[in-house]
Scaffold this motif. Sequence first.
Motif, PDB file in Angstrom:
ATOM      1  N   THR A  33      -4.795  -4.875  -4.930  1.00 25.00           N
ATOM      2  CA  THR A  33      -4.716  -4.497  -3.473  1.00 25.00           C
ATOM      3  C   THR A  33      -3.607  -5.492  -2.563  1.00 25.00           C
ATOM      4  O   THR A  33      -3.250  -4.802  -1.762  1.00 25.00           O
ATOM      5  CB  THR A  33      -6.274  -4.950  -2.894  1.00 25.00           C
ATOM      6  OG1 THR A  33      -6.323  -6.392  -3.229  1.00 25.00           O
ATOM      7  CG2 THR A  33      -7.351  -3.990  -3.222  1.00 25.00           C
ATOM      8  N   LEU A  34      -3.314  -6.615  -2.924  1.00 21.05           N
ATOM      9  CA  LEU A  34      -2.347  -7.283  -2.585  1.00 21.05           C
ATOM     10  C   LEU A  34      -0.951  -6.706  -2.749  1.00 21.05           C
ATOM     11  O   LEU A  34      -0.045  -6.502  -1.714  1.00 21.05           O
ATOM     12  CB  LEU A  34      -2.492  -8.723  -2.729  1.00 21.05           C
ATOM     13  CG  LEU A  34      -0.932  -9.676  -2.460  1.00 21.05           C
ATOM     14  CD1 LEU A  34      -1.354  -9.494  -0.827  1.00 21.05           C
ATOM     15  CD2 LEU A  34      -1.423 -10.972  -2.898  1.00 21.05           C
ATOM     16  N   ALA A  35      -0.744  -6.176  -4.093  1.00 22.90           N
ATOM     17  CA  ALA A  35       0.558  -5.540  -4.386  1.00 22.90           C
ATOM     18  C   ALA A  35       0.691  -4.132  -3.724  1.00 22.90           C
ATOM     19  O   ALA A  35       1.690  -4.026  -3.021  1.00 22.90           O
ATOM     20  CB  ALA A  35       0.663  -5.066  -5.784  1.00 22.90           C
ATOM     21  N   ILE A  36      -0.252  -3.425  -3.471  1.00 25.57           N
ATOM     22  CA  ILE A  36      -0.163  -2.120  -2.839  1.00 25.57           C
ATOM     23  C   ILE A  36       0.107  -2.324  -1.351  1.00 25.57           C
ATOM     24  O   ILE A  36       0.986  -1.766  -0.604  1.00 25.57           O
ATOM     25  CB  ILE A  36      -1.328  -1.385  -3.009  1.00 25.57           C
ATOM     26  CG1 ILE A  36      -1.563  -0.827  -4.302  1.00 25.57           C
ATOM     27  CG2 ILE A  36      -1.522  -0.076  -2.091  1.00 25.57           C
ATOM     28  CD1 ILE A  36      -2.932  -0.186  -4.726  1.00 25.57           C
ATOM     29  N   GLY A  37      -0.776  -3.398  -0.742  1.00 26.74           N
ATOM     30  CA  GLY A  37      -0.459  -3.724   0.661  1.00 26.74           C
ATOM     31  C   GLY A  37       1.003  -4.047   0.890  1.00 26.74           C
ATOM     32  O   GLY A  37       1.597  -3.809   2.000  1.00 26.74           O
ATOM     33  N   VAL A  38       1.431  -5.230   0.017  1.00 30.74           N
ATOM     34  CA  VAL A  38       3.024  -5.736   0.104  1.00 30.74           C
ATOM     35  C   VAL A  38       4.029  -4.293  -0.028  1.00 30.74           C
ATOM     36  O   VAL A  38       4.930  -4.394   1.021  1.00 30.74           O
ATOM     37  CB  VAL A  38       3.020  -6.828  -0.836  1.00 30.74           C
ATOM     38  CG1 VAL A  38       4.902  -7.085  -0.961  1.00 30.74           C
ATOM     39  CG2 VAL A  38       2.449  -7.908  -0.719  1.00 30.74           C
ATOM     40  N   LEU A  39       3.820  -3.324  -0.869  1.00 37.75           N
ATOM     41  CA  LEU A  39       4.871  -2.415  -0.809  1.00 37.75           C
ATOM     42  C   LEU A  39       4.873  -1.799   0.278  1.00 37.75           C
ATOM     43  O   LEU A  39       5.691  -1.103   0.836  1.00 37.75           O
ATOM     44  CB  LEU A  39       4.482  -1.582  -2.027  1.00 37.75           C
ATOM     45  CG  LEU A  39       4.658  -2.273  -3.473  1.00 37.75           C
ATOM     46  CD1 LEU A  39       4.240  -1.465  -4.695  1.00 37.75           C
ATOM     47  CD2 LEU A  39       6.256  -2.443  -3.697  1.00 37.75           C
ATOM     48  N   VAL A  40       3.480  -1.305   0.744  1.00 37.55           N
ATOM     49  CA  VAL A  40       3.398  -0.416   1.962  1.00 37.55           C
ATOM     50  C   VAL A  40       3.781  -0.964   3.276  1.00 37.55           C
ATOM     51  O   VAL A  40       4.429  -0.637   4.246  1.00 37.55           O
ATOM     52  CB  VAL A  40       2.127   0.081   2.391  1.00 37.55           C
ATOM     53  CG1 VAL A  40       1.904   0.852   3.475  1.00 37.55           C
ATOM     54  CG2 VAL A  40       1.567   0.997   0.974  1.00 37.55           C
ATOM     55  N   SER A  41       3.821  -2.480   3.251  1.00 38.60           N
ATOM     56  CA  SER A  41       4.100  -3.123   4.513  1.00 38.60           C
ATOM     57  C   SER A  41       5.654  -3.237   4.339  1.00 38.60           C
ATOM     58  O   SER A  41       6.218  -3.319   5.792  1.00 38.60           O
ATOM     59  CB  SER A  41       3.566  -4.517   4.222  1.00 38.60           C
ATOM     60  OG  SER A  41       4.440  -5.307   3.418  1.00 38.60           O
TER      61      SER A  41
END
Length: 437
Positions: free
Chosen positions: A375-383
């Motif tokens: 979830t953190l990796a997906i969030g960082v990429l979208v951010s």
Amino acid sequence: MKNKIILFWVIVFITIASIAVIHFKPISLGLDLVGGSRLVLEAQPSSDVKKITPEVMDSLQFAIENRVNALGVGETVVQKVGDKRLMVEIPNITDTKKAKEFLGETAQLEFKEPGEITADGYQDWLPTGLTGKDLKKASVSTSTTGEWIVSLEFNAEGAQKFADLTRRLVGKQMAIFFNDKFQSAPRINEEIVGGRAQISGGADGGFEYEEVKNMVDLLNAGALPVGAEIIEENSVGPSLGADSIQKSEFAGLIGISLVMLFMIIYYRAPGVIASIALCIYSVIVFAIFKLIPVTLTLAGIAGFILSIGMAVDANILIFERTKEELKTGRSLFTAINSGFDRAFTSIFDSNMSTIITCAILYLLGTGTVKGFALTLAIGVLVSMFSAITVTKNLMHIVFGTGELKHPGLFGLKASDINKSYVATETKKEKAKFGVLN
């Protein structure tokens, strides 16, 4: 400006599509939020494996994880307990009997040839040496008559065995047994090469879809390296429950609201744009969670909230750089572009270090840690997409290419902005050396 308008409508379309996904697709929740089943398995020695070693337990853990994943269950936890036990936590599974049967079965597939006719008139079937161990993969399919069948694909060794077997049995029947149960006995008309076969019919004249799906799942999961006896079974209630989910949502809304309020008060107009971009970011990330799908646990929610903070951090870097450019006397359009360009390196480096850490946690961690890392990796990429693309596009749409007539919109005073140098006339010979008159 035309390209920026097109990009704006692309962002609007992505946002609307994300809202539709969130509305229509259900979310998958973990054991700590919805409850489930907890099983404790004990490895049993056999004639082939007389001693349970750590290597045997590693193989058993891997095989059990494959089987649980074949059930369509996410965020499962399969971990060692002592020297020869495994604890399996399966979220949102109400039919514990089905899970127990699935974990315990060995998926024995055998191809047999006809032997002698017994005294009571039944056909005796003899082993051929071709078994499920020679299988590469199995899949659900349908026959030309619309019946459900199991399509089989053998590995290189199995394909050769199957070709030899069908060549030897031309004009005869070849029986297929699954877990010692007769399934079908097709007549072999010619040698079959290519390493493909199918299981059809069944003893009762046809398979149901659930039968075929269960057979495929078991065949793809493979046989367990040793027997595993279920010695403990518990039904686990949600440790957080619906009330805690509502409280988490409420706390998350308060946190996001306070962050947005700070951005608006401190950065004024850019803060409003960043808040809009943050809402778009949250919608897109949540839609991705549902599409993959990501099973949300408390740890996963924590990773999502942490990524929101990183998305805001990127905007802060961009706006501070933009303010610095405005103070030097650059035009508004140039300051915005320069602010984004100068902040990009810092944003990229910090986010890449986080993604590398997430990759390590996902590869080496257990189920709960993997959920947090994903979830953190997906969030960082979208951010990164949100900060670099969405925020920049909205800034250009709102402010255009004009001059900064109201410094207060960026939290600046007129006295903070210096006059920039203006090149009136420069000779060619001097211009290439950067000398301005």
